[in-house]
Design an enzyme around this catalytic site. Structure first.
Site, PDB file in Angstrom:
ATOM      1  N   ASP A 257      69.955  32.869  30.349  1.00 49.16           N
ATOM      2  CA  ASP A 257      69.799  32.299  29.013  1.00 49.16           C
ATOM      3  C   ASP A 257      71.205  32.021  28.488  1.00 49.16           C
ATOM      4  O   ASP A 257      72.198  32.592  28.967  1.00 49.16           O
ATOM      5  CB  ASP A 257      69.011  33.227  28.081  1.00 49.16           C
ATOM      6  CG  ASP A 257      68.442  32.445  26.886  1.00 49.16           C
ATOM      7  OD1 ASP A 257      68.919  31.311  26.632  1.00 49.16           O
ATOM      8  OD2 ASP A 257      67.544  32.951  26.208  1.00 49.16           O
TER       9      ASP A 257
HETATM   10  C1  BGC Z   1      67.168  30.203  24.060  1.00 42.64           C
HETATM   11  C2  BGC Z   1      66.572  29.496  25.249  1.00 42.64           C
HETATM   12  C3  BGC Z   1      67.057  28.072  25.277  1.00 42.64           C
HETATM   13  C4  BGC Z   1      68.576  28.074  25.330  1.00 42.64           C
HETATM   14  C5  BGC Z   1      69.193  26.697  25.385  1.00 42.64           C
HETATM   15  C6  BGC Z   1      68.682  30.066  24.013  1.00 42.64           C
HETATM   16  O1  BGC Z   1      69.183  30.552  22.832  1.00 42.64           O
HETATM   17  O2  BGC Z   1      66.811  31.564  24.082  1.00 42.64           O
HETATM   18  O3  BGC Z   1      65.170  29.553  25.211  1.00 42.64           O
HETATM   19  O4  BGC Z   1      66.495  27.403  26.365  1.00 42.64           O
HETATM   20  O5  BGC Z   1      69.064  28.718  24.167  1.00 42.64           O
HETATM   21  O6  BGC Z   1      69.011  26.016  24.184  1.00 42.64           O
END
Ligand code: BGC
Length: 727
Positions: A257
């Protein structure tokens, strides 16, 4: 020099000629590329070069790898090195309904259509990886991201994720299943340490991930922010190596993530493959070179050169990164964006996912009326924006008000807001449908609403949550189970004047409805995307007969649920100030809990009404003594006056077990469409896995010989037929 150039070009041709091709071709291309890559090139492909991309290997003709959110549409382009929207004018998308709505369709075909449709948009935008679907279990109604997930039951979530993934990937766009694992709250999501026993881990929190990667064949997976048993999920060898890559033998790529990596050695050895979104320290935070400071960048290279970490481990990551890259080369499919078909997909998924929760007879609405009053701020708010990373910029969004208005061309449709949230439109796409500013105080808003209701044939209140902070939003759990902005009192007052008022609830999680007995109808309308108003109007007017069923329980009150202590939620701090959350309820999540305590929820899991009625006949079993498998066939008759679809659910109950087991567990479902008077059959084939529990001590699934019940149900609280069999 000329020769060298010639060889490089040959390598490019060899590596790019057959994208998404056969497994063997891809494997040999992976090995061929790997054998030609320098250490620097290998390091480059395992970490980001911008907010959403990694560089590929230009010298070998391997293109950049581009990711984007997900899961409800393709996120607009961001700046190269910042979260802000790039401000392009060619990146508006079709916004599809939220994943809770998709889960509420209980329709695998529709899930495939959703995946194919959104995948075509991702392909058109040249994305290799679409960041979704999310399959984290709805453990508490307060989790800010419930709307991006597929409910409280691992079987349902897995069954709906699999076709979504297959649909996305049919475009050579990888799905990225998130957030692995035990990421079931947003409170302290970046640091919280989740403690869960193995039985609950295997029975509740992992099955949807397992189905997604094995049955769905997902090409990538996102490791979560939180810790699991002391180690960050993105460094967690138990989750990533032992379970995902060894037990499940998955060959895809684990993407962190965004910003979930904290240590080079732990990440390198813990099973992570690609690092995205990390911030680097101080001065370099915004410098282009900052990406070199990622944990899996220069620091990793130095440790390999110093002999502290093995290059073979890096090679495994590179193989997985390259595999992802080759699997997602365009292959002559250019995708499409905002096509009429995509908007039509969005509309039909939305209409099929809407759940009719109560109907005293006022629905469906009749067209030949003279005055319709629409109330509530959510009737005019844009809802494809907000919620954080899943926020979208769409080419058009039909508000509930506009959808209802279009359905009553001959009636006077009057709108009154009735309450004012005071919340701005979230997101930064400068997007609005109506002017949301408001000068009137609450009492004036109320009296104006009451005055507007005079002489109305129908009063429709559209309220609920709105994807602002703490209202179904990433990073911010809800603070209360109640509706915000004084809606409870407001609805009570308005429905005292009009007891047949229709309440349309916009939310991606369960909410309290103390007014439920005082309104004429309740419709659960999720976040429906671009076609919100049209999909809603389809159901309100009966153009579409509602057939959605709840993917999670709506308790009467939060206290009725399994979470009783702070250590269970939101978590507690230890003596060093570190946050921990303990899943003390074990496997008793959602209906498994309400069943075991015989607590009656407001609306049970699997529940939803129709404008027709269905009768279930006696189930016929292929055998009364199960060997490898068993088939159950059930006749279903549409006993009402209009055509409609029914979701028939199969729960299995273990009559006598050596361990504590839930009263019943969902192990099959099917949706059947029937004309009035028509009888059709649904059939379920189950194997021993449907009878098993996870024996944590032996670390294996156990199906104990004995008697089982097959419960054929219209919801978790509405068992229509049952039959016994033995193993
Ligand atoms: C989120 C993800 C997301 C990523 C990119 C993170 O903060 O938890 O679900 O895909 O950001 O935007």
């Amino acid at each position: 020099m000329k020769h060298l150039k010639f060889f490089a070009l040959c390598a490019i041709a060899a590596l790019t000629s057959c994208s998404g091709g056969k497994k063997q071709d891809i494997e040999s291309r992976v090995e061929s590329a790997l054998s030609q890559m320098s250490l620097d090139e290998k390091i480059a492909v395992v970490h980001a070069q911008s907010k959403f991309s990694s560089p590929g290997v230009r010298r070998l003709g391997i293109p950049e790898l581009w990711c984007d959110d997900g899961p409800h549409g393709v996120r607009p382009e961001t700046m190269w090195d910042a979260w802000e929207a790039a401000g392009q004018t060619n990146d508006s998308c079709t916004a599809y309904p939220s994943l809770t709505c998709l889960a509420a369709t209980w329709d695998r075909e529709l899930a495939k259509r959703y995946g194919r449709s959104v995948g075509e948009e991702a392909r058109y935008r040249n994305k290799n990886v679409l960041l979704g679907p999310g399959v984290n279990i709805c453990r508490t109604p307060l989790c800010g991201r419930n709307f991006e997930y597929m409910g409280e039951d691992p079987y349902l979530a897995g069954q709906m994720a699999v076709p979504y993934i297959q649909g996305v990937q049919s475009n050579n766009v990888a799905a990225c299943v998130k957030h692995y694992a035990v990421n079931n709250q947003e409170f302290k999501r970046l640091v919280i340490d989740t403690h869960v026993d193995d039985r609950a881990l295997y029975e509740i929190y992992l099955p949807a991930f397992k189905a997604a990667v094995l049955e769905g064949g997902a090409w990538s997976l996102m490791s979560a922010y939180n810790k699991y048993e002391g180690t960050f999920a993105s460094h967690n060898a138990r989750l990533l190596k032992e379970i995902l890559k060894d037990e499940w033998a998955w060959d895809g790529a684990v993407i962190s993530d965004w910003g979930a990596v904290h240590d080079t050695e732990e990440a390198a050895t813990g099973g992570l493959d690609l690092e995205f979104g990390s911030y680097t320290d101080g001065e370099l935070r915004t410098a282009p070179a900052a990406y070199d400071n990622y944990y899996l960048a220069q620091p990793y290279k130095e440790k390999i050169l110093a002999g502290e970490l093995p290059e073979e481990e890096l090679n495994d990551k590179v193989r997985r990164a390259l595999r992802l890259n080759f699997r997602t080369l365009a292959d002559g499919n250019f995708g499409s964006m905002c096509s009429p078909e995509h908007f039509a997909d969005s509309r039909s998924i939305g209409a099929q996912g809407i759940v009719l929760l109560k109907n005293s007879g006022i629905l469906p609405l009749k067209a030949d009326v003279s005055k319709v009053v629409v109330l509530g701020e959510n009737a005019i708010r844009p809802m494809v924006v907000g919620g954080s990373s899943s926020s979208l910029k769409t080419q058009h969004e039909t508000s509930p008000l506009d959808g209802i208005r279009a359905s009553f061309p001959n009636a006077q449709v009057v709108y009154e807001r009735a309450y004012y949230s005071g919340e701005p439109t979230p997101g930064n796409y400068n997007y609005s449908l109506y002017d949301l500013t408001e000068e009137r105080p609450a009492d004036k808003l109320l009296s104006d609403a009451l005055a507007a209701m005079e002489g109305a044939d129908y009063v429709i209140f559209v309220g609920g949550l709105n994807k602002n902070k703490y209202q179904d939003c990433e990073g911010r759990d809800r603070r209360s189970y109640e509706l915000p902005y004084g809606q409870n009192e407001l609805i009570e007052t308005l429905s005292a004047a009009r007891p047949d008022m229709i309440y349309v609830n916009i939310s991606g999680s369960p909410v309290a409805m103390p007014f439920v007995d005082k309104v004429g109808a309740v419709v659960q309308a999720w976040y429906l995307g671009s076609e919100t108003g049209n999909a809603l109007a389809d159901v309100l007017t009966g153009a579409v007969n509602p057939s959605g069923k709840l993917p999670f329980t709506f308790p009467v009150a939060l206290e009725d649920g399994p979470i009783k202590t702070e250590r269970q939620y939101p978590g507690i701090q230890d003596e060093n100030g570190k946050w921990h959350v303990y899943y003390d309820e074990g496997i008793y999540v959602g209906y498994r809990w309400y069943d075991s305590k015989e607590v009656k929820p407001l609306f049970p899991f699997g529940y939803g009404l129709s404008y027709t009625t269905f009768e279930y006949g006696k189930p016929v079993l292929s055998t009364r003594r199960m060997g490898k498998s068993l088939t159950i066939k059930v006749p279903v008759t549409n006993t009402g006056k209009v055509a409609g679809a029914e979701v028939v659910q199969l729960y299995i109950s273990d009559v006598e077990a050596s361990v504590d087991r839930p009263v019943k567990e969902l192990k099959g479902f099917d949706k059947i469409y029937l004309e009035p008077g028509q009888t059709g059959y649904v059939s379920f084939t189950i194997g021993r896995d449907a009878l098993s529990f996870f024996d944590a001590e032996k670390h294996e699934w156990v199906a104990e010989p004995g008697t089982f019940k097959a419960l054929i149900a219209a919801s978790a609280a509405d068992i229509r037929q049952e039959a016994e069999f033995s193993l």
